[in-house]
Design a protein around this motif. Structure first.
Motif, PDB file in Angstrom:
ATOM      1  N   ASP A 175      10.486  14.988  -2.054  1.00 23.62           N
ATOM      2  CA  ASP A 175       9.597  15.517  -3.142  1.00 23.62           C
ATOM      3  C   ASP A 175       9.028  16.976  -3.095  1.00 23.62           C
ATOM      4  O   ASP A 175       8.981  17.444  -3.933  1.00 23.62           O
ATOM      5  N   LEU A 176       8.960  17.070  -1.857  1.00 28.41           N
ATOM      6  CA  LEU A 176       8.052  18.444  -1.556  1.00 28.41           C
ATOM      7  C   LEU A 176       8.459  19.137  -0.267  1.00 28.41           C
ATOM      8  O   LEU A 176       8.881  18.196   0.799  1.00 28.41           O
ATOM      9  N   LEU A 177       8.623  20.333   0.018  1.00 27.53           N
ATOM     10  CA  LEU A 177       8.775  21.196   1.114  1.00 27.53           C
ATOM     11  C   LEU A 177       7.896  22.109   1.308  1.00 27.53           C
ATOM     12  O   LEU A 177       7.380  22.716   0.559  1.00 27.53           O
ATOM     13  N   VAL A 178       7.493  22.149   2.674  1.00 29.54           N
ATOM     14  CA  VAL A 178       6.390  22.826   3.186  1.00 29.54           C
ATOM     15  C   VAL A 178       6.902  23.898   4.087  1.00 29.54           C
ATOM     16  O   VAL A 178       8.090  23.838   4.538  1.00 29.54           O
ATOM     17  N   SER A 179       6.436  24.917   4.774  1.00 30.85           N
ATOM     18  CA  SER A 179       6.901  26.037   5.529  1.00 30.85           C
ATOM     19  C   SER A 179       7.082  25.725   7.018  1.00 30.85           C
ATOM     20  O   SER A 179       7.998  26.111   7.722  1.00 30.85           O
ATOM     21  N   ASP A 180       5.956  24.970   7.573  1.00 30.58           N
ATOM     22  CA  ASP A 180       5.936  24.791   9.050  1.00 30.58           C
ATOM     23  C   ASP A 180       5.155  23.304   9.186  1.00 30.58           C
ATOM     24  O   ASP A 180       4.822  22.695   8.357  1.00 30.58           O
ATOM     25  N   ALA A 181       5.375  23.272  10.518  1.00 32.59           N
ATOM     26  CA  ALA A 181       4.904  21.613  11.058  1.00 32.59           C
ATOM     27  C   ALA A 181       3.168  21.597  10.700  1.00 32.59           C
ATOM     28  O   ALA A 181       2.793  20.594  10.403  1.00 32.59           O
ATOM     29  N   ASP A 182       2.528  22.650  11.035  1.00 31.13           N
ATOM     30  CA  ASP A 182       1.085  22.749  10.634  1.00 31.13           C
ATOM     31  C   ASP A 182       0.754  22.143   8.926  1.00 31.13           C
ATOM     32  O   ASP A 182      -0.127  21.628   8.618  1.00 31.13           O
ATOM     33  N   GLU A 183       1.526  23.074   8.020  1.00 29.34           N
ATOM     34  CA  GLU A 183       1.419  22.774   6.659  1.00 29.34           C
ATOM     35  C   GLU A 183       1.903  21.219   6.463  1.00 29.34           C
ATOM     36  O   GLU A 183       1.307  20.555   5.494  1.00 29.34           O
ATOM     37  N   LEU A 184       2.936  20.806   7.076  1.00 26.27           N
ATOM     38  CA  LEU A 184       3.397  19.319   6.927  1.00 26.27           C
ATOM     39  C   LEU A 184       2.106  18.589   7.206  1.00 26.27           C
ATOM     40  O   LEU A 184       2.042  17.542   6.266  1.00 26.27           O
TER      41      LEU A 184
ATOM     42  N   VAL B 139       6.165   8.766  -1.128  1.00 27.58           N
ATOM     43  CA  VAL B 139       6.110  10.320  -1.313  1.00 27.58           C
ATOM     44  C   VAL B 139       6.715  10.966  -0.004  1.00 27.58           C
ATOM     45  O   VAL B 139       6.429  10.329   0.885  1.00 27.58           O
ATOM     46  N   ARG B 140       7.603  12.041  -0.188  1.00 25.45           N
ATOM     47  CA  ARG B 140       8.284  12.548   0.986  1.00 25.45           C
ATOM     48  C   ARG B 140       8.278  13.590   0.804  1.00 25.45           C
ATOM     49  O   ARG B 140       8.443  14.610   0.197  1.00 25.45           O
ATOM     50  N   ILE B 141       7.570  14.248   2.006  1.00 21.85           N
ATOM     51  CA  ILE B 141       7.378  15.814   2.395  1.00 21.85           C
ATOM     52  C   ILE B 141       7.966  16.097   3.465  1.00 21.85           C
ATOM     53  O   ILE B 141       7.923  15.558   4.591  1.00 21.85           O
ATOM     54  N   GLY B 142       8.778  17.165   3.372  1.00 21.87           N
ATOM     55  CA  GLY B 142       9.696  17.801   4.352  1.00 21.87           C
ATOM     56  C   GLY B 142       9.165  19.095   4.893  1.00 21.87           C
ATOM     57  O   GLY B 142       8.442  19.904   4.207  1.00 21.87           O
ATOM     58  N   VAL B 143       9.894  19.780   5.896  1.00 18.80           N
ATOM     59  CA  VAL B 143       9.599  20.940   6.268  1.00 18.80           C
ATOM     60  C   VAL B 143      10.827  22.024   6.588  1.00 18.80           C
ATOM     61  O   VAL B 143      11.836  21.374   6.836  1.00 18.80           O
ATOM     62  N   ALA B 144      10.753  23.265   5.930  1.00 16.78           N
ATOM     63  CA  ALA B 144      11.852  24.167   6.086  1.00 16.78           C
ATOM     64  C   ALA B 144      12.218  24.272   7.553  1.00 16.78           C
ATOM     65  O   ALA B 144      11.388  24.417   8.602  1.00 16.78           O
ATOM     66  N   GLY B 145      13.389  24.606   7.800  1.00 20.44           N
ATOM     67  CA  GLY B 145      13.953  24.965   8.922  1.00 20.44           C
ATOM     68  C   GLY B 145      15.283  24.650   9.329  1.00 20.44           C
ATOM     69  O   GLY B 145      16.301  24.185   8.006  1.00 20.44           O
TER      70      GLY B 145
ATOM     71  N   ALA C  79      18.152  19.493   0.376  1.00 17.30           N
ATOM     72  CA  ALA C  79      18.003  17.994   0.472  1.00 17.30           C
ATOM     73  C   ALA C  79      16.930  17.575  -0.619  1.00 17.30           C
ATOM     74  O   ALA C  79      16.740  16.566  -1.216  1.00 17.30           O
ATOM     75  N   ARG C  80      15.873  18.638  -0.561  1.00 17.35           N
ATOM     76  CA  ARG C  80      14.783  18.297  -2.049  1.00 17.35           C
ATOM     77  C   ARG C  80      15.714  18.513  -3.275  1.00 17.35           C
ATOM     78  O   ARG C  80      15.436  17.354  -4.068  1.00 17.35           O
ATOM     79  N   ASP C  81      16.728  19.232  -3.410  1.00 14.70           N
ATOM     80  CA  ASP C  81      17.465  19.358  -4.687  1.00 14.70           C
ATOM     81  C   ASP C  81      18.004  18.117  -5.087  1.00 14.70           C
ATOM     82  O   ASP C  81      18.229  17.577  -6.062  1.00 14.70           O
TER      83      ASP C  81
ATOM     84  N   PHE D 217       0.926  -1.366   0.160  1.00 10.58           N
ATOM     85  CA  PHE D 217      -0.021  -0.004   0.097  1.00 10.58           C
ATOM     86  C   PHE D 217       0.806   1.193  -0.049  1.00 10.58           C
ATOM     87  O   PHE D 217       1.936   1.209   0.330  1.00 10.58           O
ATOM     88  N   PRO D 218       0.300   2.285  -0.340  1.00  9.72           N
ATOM     89  CA  PRO D 218       1.336   3.648  -0.686  1.00  9.72           C
ATOM     90  C   PRO D 218       1.612   4.009   0.888  1.00  9.72           C
ATOM     91  O   PRO D 218       1.102   3.843   1.733  1.00  9.72           O
ATOM     92  N   VAL D 219       3.088   4.721   0.764  1.00  7.48           N
ATOM     93  CA  VAL D 219       3.469   5.094   2.030  1.00  7.48           C
ATOM     94  C   VAL D 219       4.040   6.461   1.771  1.00  7.48           C
ATOM     95  O   VAL D 219       4.813   6.904   0.981  1.00  7.48           O
ATOM     96  N   VAL D 220       3.485   7.434   2.802  1.00  7.28           N
ATOM     97  CA  VAL D 220       3.771   8.771   2.579  1.00  7.28           C
ATOM     98  C   VAL D 220       4.625   9.030   3.642  1.00  7.28           C
ATOM     99  O   VAL D 220       4.175   8.904   4.863  1.00  7.28           O
TER     100      VAL D 220
END
Length: 228
Positions: A175-184, A115-121, A168-170, A92-95
């Motif tokens: 795959d994707l970078l967001v601005s803060d923990a809530d958006e993550l 799918v890998r989503i990280g947070v800026a900081g 790290a994204r580059d 099954f998909p893993v995010v």
């Protein structure tokens, strides 16, 4: 689940959260808890959302492991390699929602998800093995080769650099970078929910075709280096 790993099922998404109160080190116990949570998600036929504690996905193995006896070291690394292989071929998909640092084995887990989503900081991601006197295991080489850019793979593996989330994204860690923990939390949950709507059979058959070579290389590396 234990205190190190929690499991929550909601609308077809199984959130597996690692939290040992510190660096989410990949001990045999932590690896076993994650594997048990994946067993549960598989029984629930759920999309997995794998995350960590605030500011920390995982800093990798406990360095004290490498001062132990050879059998314990092999047992730990074999368990870590098996977990990477399982995530890479999970039915099954893993995010991955990466809330901060992801280093060494923590980065290998990240790279094994879909799918890998990280947070800026002020966080660090990368493969620092050579910087601390360790050789990257064969399974780590193969998963990094599969997911990182070609120049990023060579640089990350051979120089031991740790980089900020943007770089790290580059390089291909994210795959994707967001601005803060809530958006993550919001973006990762939305992506996991989206993936509940795909055809699971087509997903798995395609995934196994796309990843056939890396799955075989990771398994071969584990068996050759640490035993089956």
């Amino acid at each position: 689940m234990t205190g190190r790993v929690t499991y929550r099922l909601d609308s077809g998404v199984a959130t597996i959260a690692m939290d040992d109160g510190k660096a989410n080190v990949m001990s045999v116990a932590m690896i076993g808890d994650i594997a048990a949570a994946l067993d549960r998600a598989e029984r629930d036929r759920a999309v997995v959302l794998l995350t960590g504690r605030p500011r920390m996905f995982s800093a990798g193995y406990d360095l004290a492991t490498f001062s132990g006896n050879a059998d314990d070291i092999r047992r730990t690394l074999r368990a870590g390699g098996n977990l990477v292989h399982r995530l890479l071929g999970f039915p099954f998909p893993v995010v991955a929602a990466c809330p901060g640092h992801a280093i060494a084995q923590g980065a290998f887990l990240l790279l094994a998800t879909d799918v890998r989503i990280g947070v800026a900081g002020d966080f660090k991601l990368g493969l620092n093995e050579v910087a601390i006197g360790l050789t990257i295991p064969h399974y780590g080489v193969e998963i990094a080769r599969h997911r990182l850019t070609a120049p990023g793979f060579d640089r990350a593996a051979n120089t031991g650099i740790l980089v900020a989330p943007e770089e790290a994204r580059d390089l291909g860690f994210l795959d994707l970078l967001v601005s803060d923990a809530d958006e993550l939390r919001t973006r990762a949950t939305a992506e996991a929910q989206r993936l509940t709507g795909i055809d699971v059979s087509a997903y798995l058959e395609t995934k196994l075709r796309v990843r056939a070579q890396v799955l075989a290389a990771v398994r071969s590396g584990i068996d050759a280096e640490f035993g089956g």
